[in-house]
Write a protein that holds these residues in place. Structure first.
Motif, short mmCIF file in Angstrom:
data_model
loop_
_atom_site.label_atom_id
_atom_site.label_comp_id
_atom_site.label_asym_id
_atom_site.label_seq_id
_atom_site.Cartn_x
_atom_site.Cartn_y
_atom_site.Cartn_z
N THR B 8 6.89 -13.59 1.95
CA THR B 8 5.77 -13.44 2.89
C THR B 8 6.16 -12.46 3.98
O THR B 8 7.27 -12.48 4.48
CB THR B 8 5.40 -14.78 3.54
OG1 THR B 8 6.53 -15.28 4.25
CG2 THR B 8 4.96 -15.80 2.50
N VAL B 9 5.22 -11.61 4.31
CA VAL B 9 5.43 -10.69 5.42
C VAL B 9 4.15 -10.70 6.25
O VAL B 9 3.08 -10.39 5.74
CB VAL B 9 5.82 -9.27 4.93
CG1 VAL B 9 4.85 -8.74 3.89
CG2 VAL B 9 5.97 -8.29 6.08
N GLY B 10 4.28 -11.18 7.49
CA GLY B 10 3.10 -11.30 8.33
C GLY B 10 3.01 -12.71 8.91
O GLY B 10 4.03 -13.29 9.28
N GLU B 26 10.58 -16.69 0.98
CA GLU B 26 11.48 -15.80 1.71
C GLU B 26 10.63 -15.08 2.74
O GLU B 26 9.71 -14.33 2.40
CB GLU B 26 12.14 -14.81 0.74
CG GLU B 26 13.11 -13.83 1.38
CD GLU B 26 14.47 -14.44 1.73
OE1 GLU B 26 14.96 -15.25 0.92
OE2 GLU B 26 15.01 -14.12 2.80
N ARG B 27 10.93 -15.33 4.01
CA ARG B 27 10.10 -14.75 5.07
C ARG B 27 10.71 -13.44 5.56
O ARG B 27 11.88 -13.42 5.91
CB ARG B 27 10.00 -15.70 6.25
CG ARG B 27 9.32 -17.00 5.94
CD ARG B 27 9.51 -17.96 7.11
NE ARG B 27 9.29 -19.32 6.67
CZ ARG B 27 8.31 -20.11 7.12
NH1 ARG B 27 7.49 -19.66 8.04
NH2 ARG B 27 8.17 -21.33 6.66
N VAL B 28 9.89 -12.43 5.63
CA VAL B 28 10.34 -11.18 6.21
C VAL B 28 10.18 -11.29 7.73
O VAL B 28 9.14 -11.74 8.21
CB VAL B 28 9.50 -9.99 5.69
CG1 VAL B 28 9.90 -8.69 6.38
CG2 VAL B 28 9.65 -9.87 4.17
N ASP B 29 11.21 -10.91 8.45
CA ASP B 29 11.13 -10.90 9.92
C ASP B 29 10.50 -9.56 10.32
O ASP B 29 11.17 -8.66 10.79
CB ASP B 29 12.54 -11.06 10.49
CG ASP B 29 12.56 -11.04 12.01
OD1 ASP B 29 11.49 -11.24 12.62
OD2 ASP B 29 13.63 -10.80 12.58
N TRP B 30 9.19 -9.47 10.11
CA TRP B 30 8.49 -8.20 10.32
C TRP B 30 8.24 -7.97 11.81
O TRP B 30 7.92 -8.91 12.54
CB TRP B 30 7.16 -8.21 9.57
CG TRP B 30 6.44 -6.91 9.64
CD1 TRP B 30 6.59 -5.84 8.80
CD2 TRP B 30 5.46 -6.52 10.61
NE1 TRP B 30 5.78 -4.82 9.19
CE2 TRP B 30 5.08 -5.19 10.30
CE3 TRP B 30 4.88 -7.14 11.72
CZ2 TRP B 30 4.12 -4.51 11.05
CZ3 TRP B 30 3.94 -6.45 12.46
CH2 TRP B 30 3.57 -5.15 12.12
N ARG B 31 8.41 -6.75 12.22
CA ARG B 31 8.04 -6.36 13.60
C ARG B 31 7.33 -5.02 13.52
O ARG B 31 7.53 -4.28 12.54
CB ARG B 31 9.28 -6.24 14.47
CG ARG B 31 9.99 -7.59 14.62
CD ARG B 31 11.28 -7.47 15.38
NE ARG B 31 12.24 -8.43 14.87
CZ ARG B 31 13.51 -8.49 15.26
NH1 ARG B 31 13.97 -7.62 16.13
NH2 ARG B 31 14.31 -9.39 14.76
N THR B 420 11.76 -0.46 10.81
CA THR B 420 12.50 -1.57 11.40
C THR B 420 12.98 -1.28 12.81
O THR B 420 13.32 -2.21 13.54
CB THR B 420 13.76 -1.87 10.57
OG1 THR B 420 14.60 -0.71 10.56
CG2 THR B 420 13.40 -2.21 9.13
#
Lengths: 498, 465
Positions: B8-10, B26-31, B420
């Motif tokens: 997941t991203v978001g 698996e979580r994306v640490d999106w910024r 990133t």
């Protein structure tokens, strides 16, 4: 009489959290002692307007800054309020594993860690969604893009590339998918059966999931195995059904799928024609449920699916019919969180009531401007891109729609209000807790009929019957079929016009 | 339960909803990406050439093996003529040069006999007559720190046998008061003259007399497993080089007529300079990266270099164009009484090691020097892991034992840096800001962030349609 307050505004550069999380943070902080108002948000143009509207003075900032704006009782302690902000911002993520290893920062990095058999769910802001989705496709994975506001040219590029990789792009603006029994985005929990859905519409898909689940109790084959979303624009002439084609190919190849159902908002005619031709050529039978003038509604499509499988449609459930009296005025107000439900209701109502004004109008001359309430029949989709820019989807943040419910109720011309409420994964844990008070308030002055399409299943996390009971107790009439709910309010309005 | 993992991203709520169904998440640490880059990122992401172009660039880079084939004066192998000076980093004119580059150019002018006293060279460079400055990178060469190369300096010659392509680098002078750190005193020039008169010819005889050409890429593979990251620590590499060359160096007494004291001096000089191998690691990295140049659509960085004033990068898909911004001052430890105010901004072509995935990128494999650059062992592991977030591939030959032999992060991706905001981590020496001072410390530095959006915009402008 107002007590004196003081404002505290600070910028946090480099801090980031998604809009939903920040909404929850703001709510949590508002509940802290001494806090009169709190808004914690990224400094986007829209959020800055909101902050200005709340009377906060925000220093120069970039959209990548987080703004913490607090209004406190004059005697309250700023430090304590900021501590509440920090506590609310700490992510609660169970099972993150080795604390030594930082989480992945891109989808590509995450996929290097998970490897084969992964599906990617993208819900970042639309301007960044394509980049993350490409990571998934490049690594050969299917991707669901929940994000909206993605340019159509990027959608075409993603789907064109996906075709070369044999991957499926669900979206952009895809609200719902069920893959291998896993619900992604806003998805209802259903018993798996032998039906495969292809949906160019999130809430349309959810309506079919809910109807077939209800009708399929005790019938093994009547249940949805996969629901592959394709995004609301997939059947437009620009995109040309790229994802629908891939989804059909997959479901046709799945030996556990006996019947394929395609559901979509009104498609481009030439794409619909091509699709019908291609569906003919598949070895698995395909039921096309493409909404449009003169086409079948979703409930009729569900009934046709049942008939194909040799079953008769049940009586679709209705609760709280006793609440509903005659219409209180000549005009219909439909306020939706689901775009396809809004489309379906407009198609049904327009046949009997004539033109319906909307922010997603059936034809351009019916478009609403900024003003969402006019002196005509009105149906509004609060999930539309234009109304979600810079804020959360109405299934998560009901504020905007609830305001419109109150405005509609205050308008003496309003004869009946038609609403939807969608349950399932991703939706609020107790959405009726927000909607029921709005309904009760709307009916407090005059007994305005309020009819609700409650889309959900008895396996959904929210407890379907409790949600329904709360709405009925607030004075609503509750249907499972949106088509039936629409016909009900149309009948009421016609009664008032006679 | 299902075998499927959902990335997941978001919005976290969707990840929570999936986790609530007992499915792996698996979580994306999106910024948000670097400000203003969204449209360019999307244009580059959907460039149909990009995936294949990056694959091709990475493959080409990983396919290179650098062999040490010769040692010879720059006048011979680079065609460098009297009055021509090479320097580190992107192009620069004398008026913009920093202290250490000035000092090195002044010392170089004296070494070549253009002036008697290095101080007189200032007027020479100011006049600009009969002298010219050019980046090492424009001549297939790299130079550490100031990177000044003059015609009489002896150069390592590395070759990729598969293509015949070559790269070059000068011989390392050691640490402290040395030309590459901007020192130009009499002892600096004396050492350089000995290197030209004795060390260079002796190494030439040794390299030419060694039957099997030294595999520099192979030594890099081994030294990464021996605590070297090949930028600020080259101890194991230096000793392995000595192991390869010393028999032929000893034999050069017969073949080249060198005296035994010359051989002993050379062995002592090389063995006593832990950084000696750096000048082989650098051209080996450049040889690999040059193979990845000029792939249309590729977002891979092929050079990072600093001249003491500007930090520049070159990218595969944008040819020879430099994207530059102000070089930063490193953070780290200082020698003696020196402090941050004494340090010059970042300088040298040695960031070619990081561009190739070693140096700061392989910090996890060199715990012995984490303190030298002001860090801790967990920082070192985190740094290497973090660099995987901005790179395209892992190098199967260059692996890090402590990270389960994961290959080093390879092929910096301009897009991923912009997405990133993670900047390449560079291990570096620090030169004194004043000409003539020499080394003042060592530490960690990053490029100026703005050069990556610049490069991204150039890539986006080259996307058709």
């Amino acid at each position: 009489m107002s007590t004196p307050t003081k404002d505290h505004v600070e910028l946090r550069s480099g801090a980031y959290a998604d809009s939903v999380t920040l909404l929850q943070v703001s709510r949590a902080v508002q509940a802290a002692p001494g806090v009169v108002a709190a808004q914690v948000a990224m400094a986007t143009g829209l959020n800055l307007e909101v902050l200005a509207g709340m009377g906060f003075d925000v220093p120069d900032s970039s959209p990548n800054d987080m703004v913490v704006a607090l209004r406190l009782d004059a005697g309250a302690d700023v430090t304590a309020a900021l501590a509440a902000v920090d506590a609310a911002l700490v992510p609660t993520r169970p099972g993150q594993g080795d604390a030594q290893v930082a989480p992945p920062r891109t989808t590509a990095s995450a996929l290097r860690r998970t490897g084969a058999g992964s599906v990617v769910l993208v819900s970042v802001p639309g301007a960044s969604a394509t980049v993350e989705a490409m990571d998934a496709l490049e690594a050969g994975h299917d991707v669901m893009v929940f994000s909206d506001n993605v340019p159509v040219a990027e959608e075409v590029a993603l789907k064109t590339y996906a075709a070369t990789r044999g991957a499926l792009v669900m979206g952009p603006d895809c609200g719902t998918a069920v893959i291998d029994g896993i619900g992604l985005g806003f998805a209802n929990t259903v018993r798996p059966g032998r039906i495969g859905l292809v949906a160019a519409s999130g809430t349309g898909c959810q309506q079919l999931l809910a109807l077939l689940h209800h009708a399929g109790a005790g019938l093994e084959e009547v249940g949805v195995r996969h629901a592959l979303g394709v995004g609301g624009r997939d059947l437009s002439s620009v995109v040309g059904g790229l994802a629908t084609r891939e989804a059909l190919r997959r479901l046709d190849a799945d030996p556990d799928v006996d019947l394929v159902v395609v559901v979509s908002k009104p498609p481009a005619p030439e794409v619909a024609e091509t699709l019908a031709r291609e569906a003919e050529a598949l070895s698995t039978p395909v039921e096309l449920g493409l909404l449009g003038r003169g086409q079948r509604d979703l409930t009729t499509v569900a009934e046709a699916v049942l008939a194909r499988l040799g079953h008769q449609a049940p009586q679709w459930p209705v609760h709280g019919a006793d609440n509903t009296g005659p219409a209180t005025g000549p005009l219909l107000r439909g306020l939706f969180v689901g775009g396809t439900l809004c489309d379906e209701s407009m198609l049904i109502a327009a046949e009997r009531l004539g033109p319906i004004r909307s922010n997603i109008p059936l034809s351009p001359e019916l478009a609403l401007g900024e003003e969402l309430l006019v002196d005509d029949h009105v149906m509004v989709d609060f999930g539309d891109d234009a109304l979600t820019q810079g804020r959360a989807h109405p299934m998560i943040d009901p504020t905007l729609r609830n305001e419109q419910v109150a405005r509609a109720a205050a308008d003496p011309a309003t004869g009946a209000i038609l609403l939807d409420l969608v349950l399932g994964h991703g939706a609020e844990p107790d959405p009726a807790a927000h909607l029921a008070p709005a309904i009760a308030a709307a009916r407090s002055e005059r007994r305005i009929p309020v009819v609700v399409s409650l889309v959900g299943t008895d396996l959904d996390p929210q407890d379907l019957s409790a949600q329904r009971d709360a709405l009925v107790a607030a004075g609503a009439e509750v249907h499972l079929s949106n088509a039936a709910a629409t016909r009900r309010v149309v009948q009421l309005i016609e009664g008032a016009q006679r | 339960m299902s075998e499927t993992t959902v990335v997941t991203v978001g919005a976290d709520m969707f990840a929570d909803a999936v986790a609530g169904q007992a499915v792996g998440v698996e979580r994306v640490d999106w910024r948000p990406p670097m400000p203003g880059t969204e449209a360019d990122l999307a244009a580059v992401a959907t460039d149909p050439r990009r995936p294949e172009a990056n694959r091709k660039a990475v493959e080409a880079m990983l396919g290179v093996t650098a062999h040490l084939v010769d040692v010879a004066p720059a006048s011979e192998v680079l065609g460098l003529e009297r009055g021509q000076f090479l320097h580190a980093g992107p192009p620069i004119t004398w008026d913009r040069t920093s202290g250490p580059l000035r000092g090195a150019l002044m010392g170089g002018a004296a070494l070549e006999g253009l002036v008697d006293d290095p101080e007189d060279a200032v007027a020479l460079f100011e006049s600009g007559s009969n002298v010219s400055l050019e980046p090492c990178h424009h001549r297939s060469a790299v130079g550490p720190m100031a990177g000044v190369v003059t015609p009489s300096m002896w150069m390592w010659v590395l070759e990729d046998r598969a293509t015949g392509k070559r790269t070059y680098c000068s011989l390392n002078e050691g640490l402290g008061k040395v030309l590459r750190y901007g020192a130009y005193g009499p002892d600096v020039l004396t050492r350089l003259r000995w290197m030209g008169d004795v060390l260079g010819p002796l190494l030439q005889a040794a390299v030419r007399g060694t039957e099997e050409a030294t595999d520099v890429t192979g030594i890099l593979t081994q030294m990464l497993q021996m605590g070297d990251e090949a930028h600020n620590r080259n101890r194991a590499g230096t000793l392995m080089l000595l192991r390869d060359l010393s028999p032929a160096m000893v034999l050069s007494q017969e073949t080249g007529g060198f005296g035994s004291s010359d051989v002993a001096d050379a062995l002592r000089f090389v063995g006593g300079n832990d950084h000696f191998f750096l000048n082989l690691a650098m051209p080996a990295c450049k040889l690999a990266l040059d193979a990845a140049r000029d792939v249309p659509g590729s977002t891979m960085v092929v050079a990072m270099a600093r001249n003491g004033t500007d930090f520049g990068i070159q990218v595969s898909g944008t040819g020879d164009e430099w994207f530059t911004g102000p070089a930063q001052v490193a953070e780290g430890l200082f020698l003696g009484d020196y402090g941050p105010d004494d340090a010059n901004p970042d300088i040298g072509d040695s960031a070619i090691t990081e561009t190739a995935g070693i140096g700061g990128f392989a910090m996890a494999t060199a715990p012995a020097i984490v303190r030298l650059v002001g860090g801790s062992v967990p920082d070192a592991l985190a740094t290497t892991r973090r660099m995987h977030e901005i790179t395209l591939a892992e190098n199967p030959r260059w692996s890090v034992p402590v990270l389960e032999f994961q290959g080093v992060p390879t092929g910096i991706d301009v897009s991923k840096v912009c997405r990133t905001g993670i900047l390449p981590q560079i291990n570096t020496g620090m030169a004194g800001a004043v000409a003539g001072v020499g080394q003042v410390g060592a530490g960690l530095v990053t490029p100026p962030a703005e050069i990556f959006p610049q490069a991204l915009a150039a890539l986006a402008s080259r996307v058709a349609g």
